[in-house]
Design an enzyme around this catalytic site. Structure first.
Site, PDB file in Angstrom:
ATOM      1  N   TYR A   1     -19.505 -13.770  13.692  1.00  0.00           N
ATOM      2  CA  TYR A   1     -18.983 -12.519  13.124  1.00  0.00           C
ATOM      3  C   TYR A   1     -17.756 -12.035  13.908  1.00  0.00           C
ATOM      4  O   TYR A   1     -16.739 -11.637  13.330  1.00  0.00           O
ATOM      5  CB  TYR A   1     -20.122 -11.508  13.170  1.00  0.00           C
TER       6      TYR A   1
ATOM      7  N   LYS B   1     -14.083 -11.568  12.374  1.00  0.00           N
ATOM      8  CA  LYS B   1     -13.525 -10.219  12.349  1.00  0.00           C
ATOM      9  C   LYS B   1     -12.190 -10.137  13.098  1.00  0.00           C
ATOM     10  O   LYS B   1     -11.284  -9.428  12.676  1.00  0.00           O
ATOM     11  CB  LYS B   1     -14.530  -9.222  12.929  1.00  0.00           C
TER      12      LYS B   1
HETATM   13  P1  NAI Z   1     -23.393  -3.596   3.412  1.00  0.00           P
HETATM   14  O1  NAI Z   1     -24.256  -4.795   3.531  1.00  0.00           O
HETATM   15  O2  NAI Z   1     -24.068  -2.298   3.069  1.00  0.00           O
HETATM   16  O3  NAI Z   1     -22.271  -3.846   2.333  1.00  0.00           O
HETATM   17  C1  NAI Z   1     -21.608  -5.054   2.216  1.00  0.00           C
HETATM   18  C2  NAI Z   1     -21.519  -5.384   0.737  1.00  0.00           C
HETATM   19  O4  NAI Z   1     -20.780  -6.598   0.597  1.00  0.00           O
HETATM   20  C3  NAI Z   1     -22.875  -5.631   0.113  1.00  0.00           C
HETATM   21  O5  NAI Z   1     -23.027  -4.786  -1.017  1.00  0.00           O
HETATM   22  C4  NAI Z   1     -22.863  -7.084  -0.277  1.00  0.00           C
HETATM   23  O6  NAI Z   1     -23.569  -7.390  -1.468  1.00  0.00           O
HETATM   24  C5  NAI Z   1     -21.379  -7.356  -0.429  1.00  0.00           C
HETATM   25  N1  NAI Z   1     -21.071  -8.755  -0.236  1.00  0.00           N
HETATM   26  C6  NAI Z   1     -21.536  -9.580   0.740  1.00  0.00           C
HETATM   27  N2  NAI Z   1     -21.060 -10.813   0.587  1.00  0.00           N
HETATM   28  C7  NAI Z   1     -20.253 -10.787  -0.497  1.00  0.00           C
HETATM   29  C8  NAI Z   1     -19.451 -11.758  -1.133  1.00  0.00           C
HETATM   30  N3  NAI Z   1     -19.417 -13.008  -0.683  1.00  0.00           N
HETATM   31  N4  NAI Z   1     -18.718 -11.396  -2.200  1.00  0.00           N
HETATM   32  C9  NAI Z   1     -18.771 -10.120  -2.662  1.00  0.00           C
HETATM   33  N5  NAI Z   1     -19.524  -9.166  -2.105  1.00  0.00           N
HETATM   34  C10 NAI Z   1     -20.259  -9.483  -1.022  1.00  0.00           C
HETATM   35  O7  NAI Z   1     -22.585  -3.469   4.782  1.00  0.00           O
HETATM   36  P2  NAI Z   1     -21.513  -2.377   5.312  1.00  0.00           P
HETATM   37  O8  NAI Z   1     -22.005  -1.895   6.611  1.00  0.00           O
HETATM   38  O9  NAI Z   1     -21.191  -1.402   4.270  1.00  0.00           O
HETATM   39  O10 NAI Z   1     -20.275  -3.326   5.629  1.00  0.00           O
HETATM   40  C11 NAI Z   1     -19.039  -3.251   4.990  1.00  0.00           C
HETATM   41  C12 NAI Z   1     -18.014  -3.922   5.863  1.00  0.00           C
HETATM   42  O11 NAI Z   1     -17.863  -3.194   7.079  1.00  0.00           O
HETATM   43  C13 NAI Z   1     -18.379  -5.344   6.280  1.00  0.00           C
HETATM   44  O12 NAI Z   1     -17.217  -6.135   6.286  1.00  0.00           O
HETATM   45  C14 NAI Z   1     -18.900  -5.176   7.683  1.00  0.00           C
HETATM   46  O13 NAI Z   1     -18.786  -6.352   8.441  1.00  0.00           O
HETATM   47  C15 NAI Z   1     -17.992  -4.075   8.171  1.00  0.00           C
HETATM   48  N6  NAI Z   1     -18.495  -3.370   9.331  1.00  0.00           N
HETATM   49  C16 NAI Z   1     -19.554  -2.526   9.205  1.00  0.00           C
HETATM   50  C17 NAI Z   1     -20.000  -1.860  10.325  1.00  0.00           C
HETATM   51  C18 NAI Z   1     -21.046  -0.869  10.234  1.00  0.00           C
HETATM   52  O14 NAI Z   1     -21.308  -0.213  11.268  1.00  0.00           O
HETATM   53  N7  NAI Z   1     -21.706  -0.679   9.098  1.00  0.00           N
HETATM   54  C19 NAI Z   1     -19.434  -2.136  11.652  1.00  0.00           C
HETATM   55  C20 NAI Z   1     -18.275  -2.960  11.651  1.00  0.00           C
HETATM   56  C21 NAI Z   1     -17.870  -3.572  10.514  1.00  0.00           C
END
Ligand code: NAI
Length: 424
Positions: free
Chosen positions: A170, A174
């Site tokens: 990851y 990132k």
């Molecule tokens: P989440 O799991 O709630 O949302 C991610 C969404 O992306 C999900 O709805 C999932 O179905 C969708 N997804 C996953 N793989 C996919 C693909 N191949 N094609 C299309 N859609 C896909 O997670 P969250 O926390 O909302 O994360 C959003 C972004 O923020 C991610 O890139 C994550 O790495 C990043 N992030 C989040 C942090 C946090 O504290 N929540 C910290 C640092 C980064």
């Protein structure tokens, strides 16, 4: 503080990947609430990306937006394939005619220590985060270029910027996105495409078992949305920056480079012992700065550090008028030193006595024309007085460049040829 102008997105089209839940959903709702038409992409897989995918998450967010009176369409493609990326952008163009804003947000996790990190878990995470952002950004960039407008937001993580145990896949993906942004910010300048990166911290299914519950309670994804929307707006003139954001705390992260040290005046390869002796100087971040691009390091600091306190080059001189320089250029041209280079230098000289001249070096010949060339290799912009100082040897090119008096656009490396191929 007085109320500032409301930031709206009427007439704008936003694509948010992974918008079926977590942060992406909140961004999409807020874009729609402020007038944007939104493509809600979500593959609908499991937290680790497994499973056949599902339409439910994207559809649900589209319904929420429509219930608020907004406009949105769903897309269920997987960002981790080139076809998926193309199709996400096609969904936007078919439904709304363009893409103005792209938030690369889709993400999965497959955490393991390095020794347990099987290649498929490494690959899957790189595919979704890094390759996925490439697959969607490339077609989106083409549409943005055609419209002369674009705002792209990458999603990095503190895990990538600073490290986090058990997340080598990851973190790599990132931080790869930061590298992707660093180059896109340059390629986007011409088309008014700005590219920025957020490192969110928020409660979502990705963090539910990573962050402690009392912390998660303070980390509503809603706190991240305002900065993402700002970076997606016309108001945002920033490009190529990274922001940590979460729980109402926002700051900027940057890659800083120390002033460093020249060992052996660049004329002798230093020994390992020389490195050891100079270690503190190499490490010292006092006076560290941020570079805008590779050439700022190589052409400004590296070369000027090597030049040290050398006196400015005293080549030629005696020019009273800018046009005299261009008249004398063909005669001063050193075909041998040009080494078969094919380059067009465009000079744009402002102020009294200035003008535009192109200098076309090709097949060992030098042709000067007044006016603007259709496709110069690089463009040099400078005030008439500064140009004369430069040509009269009162200031060297490096100093003029470093101080901002001389601006070079296009293939900046080629501009170095100039000092070699003309002897006035
Ligand atoms: P989440 O799991 O709630 O949302 C991610 C969404 O992306 C999900 O709805 C999932 O179905 C969708 N997804 C996953 N793989 C996919 C693909 N191949 N094609 C299309 N859609 C896909 O997670 P969250 O926390 O909302 O994360 C959003 C972004 O923020 C991610 O890139 C994550 O790495 C990043 N992030 C989040 C942090 C946090 O504290 N929540 C910290 C640092 C980064």
């Amino acid at each position: 503080m007085g109320a500032s102008k409301e930031i709206r997105f009427d007439g704008r089209v936003a694509v948010v990947t992974g918008a079926g839940g977590g942060l992406g959903r909140v961004y999409a709702l807020e874009f729609a609430r402020r007038g944007a038409k939104v493509v809600i992409n979500d593959f609908g897989g499991a937290r680790d990306g497994a499973g056949p995918g599902a339409a439910g998450p994207a559809d649900k967010v589209v319904d929420e937006i429509k219930a608020l009176g907004g406009e949105a369409v769903a897309n269920y493609d997987n960002v981790a394939t080139a076809n998926g990326g193309e199709n996400i952008v096609k969904t936007a163009v078919d439904a709304f005619g363009k893409v103005d804003i792209l938030v690369n947000n889709a993400g999965i996790l497959r955490d393991k220590g390095i020794l347990k990190m099987e290649p498929e878990n490494w690959q899957a995470v790189l595919d979704v985060h890094l390759n996925g952002a490439f697959y969607v950004t490339r077609p989106a960039f083409a549409v943005m270029r055609d419209h002369g407008y674009g705002r792209i937001i990458m999603t990095t993580s503190a895990a990538g910027l600073y490290g986090n145990f058990g997340q080598s896949n990851y973190s790599s993906a990132k931080l790869g996105l930061v590298g992707f942004m660093n180059t896109l910010k340059l390629e986007g300048i011409k088309y008014n495409i700005k590219v920025n990166t957020v490192a969110p911290i928020a409660a979502s299914r990705l963090t539910e078992d990573i962050l402690p519950p009392d912390l998660l309670a303070k980390m509503n994804p809603a706190y991240v949305a305002p900065i993402v929307l700002y970076l997606g707006s016309e108001e945002c003139n920033e490009t190529g920056r990274i922001y940590n954001c979460g729980a109402g705390f926002y700051n900027r992260a940057a890659m800083m480079t120390s002033p460093g040290v020249v060992i052996g005046s660049g004329k002798k390869v230093p020994s390992v012992e020389d490195i050891s002796v100079n270690w503190a100087k190499i490490m010292d971040l006092k006076g560290a700065k941020e570079y805008g691009q590779l050439n700022d390091l190589v052409l400004q600091d590296l070369l000027s550090a090597l030049e040290g306190k050398k006196e400015p080059a005293q080549s030629g001189g005696g020019f009273a008028a800018v046009k005299d320089v261009f008249e004398k250029m063909p005669g001063a041209f050193q075909a041998g030193a040009a080494g078969g280079a094919a380059v067009v230098f465009q000079y744009c000289i402002s102020g009294d006595g200035g003008g535009d001249w192109s200098v076309d070096i090709k097949n060992g010949a030098c042709t000067i024309a007044s006016g603007l060339h259709a496709s110069p290799t690089c463009t040099l912009k400078i005030q008439a007085g500064d140009f004369l100082d430069l040509m009269n040897g009162k200031v060297n090119a490096m100093k003029a460049y470093t101080s901002g008096k001389l601006k070079i656009e296009g293939d900046i490396m080629k501009s170095q040829l100039l000092e070699k191929i003309f002897k006035f």
